[in-house]
Design a protein around this motif. Structure first.
Motif, PDB file in Angstrom:
ATOM      1  N   ARG A   1     -88.353 -37.579  40.889  1.00  0.00           N
ATOM      2  CA  ARG A   1     -88.512 -36.629  40.556  1.00  0.00           C
ATOM      3  C   ARG A   1     -89.037 -35.423  40.877  1.00  0.00           C
ATOM      4  N   GLY A   2     -89.780 -35.613  41.842  1.00  0.00           N
ATOM      5  CA  GLY A   2     -90.945 -34.878  42.558  1.00  0.00           C
ATOM      6  C   GLY A   2     -89.989 -34.055  43.949  1.00  0.00           C
ATOM      7  N   LEU A   3     -89.335 -34.601  44.040  1.00  0.00           N
ATOM      8  CA  LEU A   3     -88.339 -33.906  45.089  1.00  0.00           C
ATOM      9  C   LEU A   3     -87.846 -32.510  45.308  1.00  0.00           C
ATOM     10  N   ASP A   4     -88.452 -31.863  46.261  1.00  0.00           N
ATOM     11  CA  ASP A   4     -87.458 -30.403  45.828  1.00  0.00           C
ATOM     12  C   ASP A   4     -86.633 -30.526  46.916  1.00  0.00           C
TER      13      ASP A   4
ATOM     14  N   GLU B   1     -98.848 -29.933  40.111  1.00  0.00           N
ATOM     15  CA  GLU B   1     -98.214 -29.344  39.988  1.00  0.00           C
ATOM     16  C   GLU B   1     -97.203 -30.585  39.261  1.00  0.00           C
ATOM     17  N   GLU B   2     -97.749 -31.355  38.487  1.00  0.00           N
ATOM     18  CA  GLU B   2     -96.877 -32.663  38.037  1.00  0.00           C
ATOM     19  C   GLU B   2     -96.267 -33.337  38.094  1.00  0.00           C
ATOM     20  N   THR B   3     -96.356 -33.253  39.498  1.00  0.00           N
ATOM     21  CA  THR B   3     -95.153 -34.553  40.410  1.00  0.00           C
ATOM     22  C   THR B   3     -96.029 -35.502  41.196  1.00  0.00           C
TER      23      THR B   3
ATOM     24  N   ARG C   1     -75.254 -29.148  42.460  1.00  0.00           N
ATOM     25  CA  ARG C   1     -76.281 -28.999  42.070  1.00  0.00           C
ATOM     26  C   ARG C   1     -76.657 -27.443  41.632  1.00  0.00           C
ATOM     27  N   VAL C   2     -77.473 -27.110  40.432  1.00  0.00           N
ATOM     28  CA  VAL C   2     -76.908 -25.887  39.292  1.00  0.00           C
ATOM     29  C   VAL C   2     -78.657 -26.415  39.872  1.00  0.00           C
ATOM     30  N   GLU C   3     -78.714 -24.349  39.957  1.00  0.00           N
ATOM     31  CA  GLU C   3     -79.714 -23.535  40.576  1.00  0.00           C
ATOM     32  C   GLU C   3     -81.198 -23.179  39.672  1.00  0.00           C
ATOM     33  N   ILE C   4     -82.299 -24.081  39.471  1.00  0.00           N
ATOM     34  CA  ILE C   4     -83.345 -23.363  38.624  1.00  0.00           C
ATOM     35  C   ILE C   4     -84.237 -24.113  39.228  1.00  0.00           C
ATOM     36  N   ARG C   5     -85.737 -23.032  38.933  1.00  0.00           N
ATOM     37  CA  ARG C   5     -86.929 -23.422  39.028  1.00  0.00           C
ATOM     38  C   ARG C   5     -87.213 -24.336  37.565  1.00  0.00           C
ATOM     39  N   ASP C   6     -88.537 -25.204  38.615  1.00  0.00           N
ATOM     40  CA  ASP C   6     -89.421 -25.916  37.069  1.00  0.00           C
ATOM     41  C   ASP C   6     -90.201 -24.662  36.842  1.00  0.00           C
ATOM     42  N   ASP C   7     -91.476 -25.053  35.743  1.00  0.00           N
ATOM     43  CA  ASP C   7     -92.537 -24.558  35.821  1.00  0.00           C
ATOM     44  C   ASP C   7     -93.925 -23.679  36.545  1.00  0.00           C
ATOM     45  N   TYR C   8     -93.285 -24.565  37.753  1.00  0.00           N
ATOM     46  CA  TYR C   8     -94.104 -23.997  38.972  1.00  0.00           C
ATOM     47  C   TYR C   8     -93.656 -22.923  39.945  1.00  0.00           C
TER      48      TYR C   8
ATOM     49  N   GLY D   1     -84.979 -27.443  34.574  1.00  0.00           N
ATOM     50  CA  GLY D   1     -85.571 -27.643  35.316  1.00  0.00           C
ATOM     51  C   GLY D   1     -85.577 -28.641  35.908  1.00  0.00           C
ATOM     52  N   ARG D   2     -86.879 -29.339  36.082  1.00  0.00           N
ATOM     53  CA  ARG D   2     -87.227 -30.683  36.972  1.00  0.00           C
ATOM     54  C   ARG D   2     -87.531 -31.697  35.819  1.00  0.00           C
TER      55      ARG D   2
END
Length: 369
Positions: free
Chosen positions: A183-186, A205-207, A237-244, A255-256
């Motif tokens: 889950r934490g992978l960017d 950052e919650e990961t 992959r859908v291009e989207i960002r998380d809350d951070y 997002g994540r």
């Protein structure tokens, strides 16, 4: 002790600091003390671990309230024995009871150190002994089933390089990682040209990683795994960002993804009806387990942990040393041997005999002259 009266809606208890306890030791309920303890644990433990302790104590807190034990100082050794008998009567498995009472023992050790209970009370919690065979989850994604799944994903044009294909590939070849590490992978943690992944502990950052900063590592990937990940990123992959503002490697609609979301994806990605006839006699066209919400109920689908178990077993069967596997998977050699290295009897025999079989024979012409 003084109650906070800063506003009419506040009922938070404010405890003045004391040097030696004495008469100023607060009269707290078991529920209040649990929250103090969990807050202390959060400083050094992953939130998933703290959450597990919360739920292991949940039944005890509710039992105390039902029994009218409103103050932690009123709990006696007999109360602890009564609670254990109550939980045994619930039909708990010995592993579950051991986990619950072990956490309860730790909780009362904290209470004793804080002068809230008598120092002898923790000794009166007696977690049951767990037989070695009961403390091991034997369920895993078998090597042959994994091969069939990879063949299916590679050959089906609709599923090739899909999120499911990439998730299974990374989980099998990328450590294997735990669910939280996935889950934490960017995107920035995956290095395609150099063929490796980085796992980072980012609790703010919650990961977080299970083993905090000690779990940070780089893991090399085989070329075929990189080819799948590259194509997934490029095509699906859908291009989207998380809350951070970070760009997750695996993305959901918001997002994540959550840990539960990844778990659900993996269950659906490993349903055996994808690659062969249903082992349970169901028709693939009408099987009720082929949806995100029902795949976990399929007896033969697998969770991320069970894929991790299968991948570790496969690496050990490939004669990769246990210390190398442990470093890749962020665990210990002893944990691999106890929980993850799960060869069948024939596999175990093969693994043992490969280096030594030639020694179990007489040399030619070895008869006495």
């Amino acid at each position: 002790m003084s109650e906070s009266c800063t506003n009419p809606g506040s009922y938070r208890i404010r405890i003045a600091p004391t040097a030696d306890g004495g008469d100023r030791i607060p009269d707290l309920s078991p529920r209040e003390v649990r929250e103090y303890w969990l807050d202390k644990l959060r400083v050094s433990m992953a939130e998933s671990t703290v959450s597990a302790y919360h739920y292991r104590l949940k039944h005890f807190i509710e039992w105390c309230e039902a029994e009218g034990l409103d103050s932690i100082r009123d709990i006696t050794g007999w109360d602890l024995k009564s609670y254990e008998a109550y939980r045994r009567a619930e039909g708990l498995e010995v592993v579950t009871l051991n986990n619950e009472l072990g956490t309860l023992e730790n909780f009362f050790e904290y209470c004793a150190r804080s002068d809230l209970v008598d120092e002898s009370l923790p000794e009166k919690v007696e977690p049951p002994t767990v037989p070695p065979e009961a403390d091991v989850d034997e369920t895993k994604l078998d090597e042959e089933d994994a091969k069939r799944l990879f063949t299916y994903y590679q050959n089906d044009p609709r599923e090739r390089h899909s999120r499911a294909h990439a998730l299974l590939t990374l989980t099998w070849f990328g450590g294997p990682p735990r669910n939280g590490a996935i889950r934490g992978l960017d995107l920035r943690d995956y290095h395609s040209d150099e063929q490796y992944l980085e796992y980072h502990h980012r609790p703010s950052e919650e990961t977080p990683l299970k083993n905090n900063y000690k779990g940070e590592r780089a893991v090399a990937l085989p070329a075929e795994a990189c080819a799948v990940l590259d194509a997934y990123i490029e095509e699906n992959r859908v291009e989207i960002r998380d809350d951070y503002g970070r760009r997750p490697l695996f993305t959901g609609q918001r997002g994540r993804p959550s840990l539960g979301g990844i778990r659900g994806w993996m269950y659906l990605a490993t349903v055996p009806c994808l690659h062969s006839d249903c082992p349970h006699g169901n028709d693939r066209e009408t099987c009720e387990f082929l949806t995100y919400s029902t795949a976990s109920k399929c007896p033969s689908s697998r969770s991320p942990h069970q894929v991790r178990t299968g991948a570790i077993t496969w690496m050990r069967n490939q004669e990769i040393p246990a210390d190398v596997v442990a470093e890749r998977a962020d665990t210990s050699v002893s944990m691999i041997e106890k929980h993850y290295d799960k060869p069948e009897y024939v596999e175990e025999m093969e693994k043992r005999r490969r280096p030594y079989l030639d020694r179990l024979d007489f040399d030619e012409g070895g008869e006495d002259q």
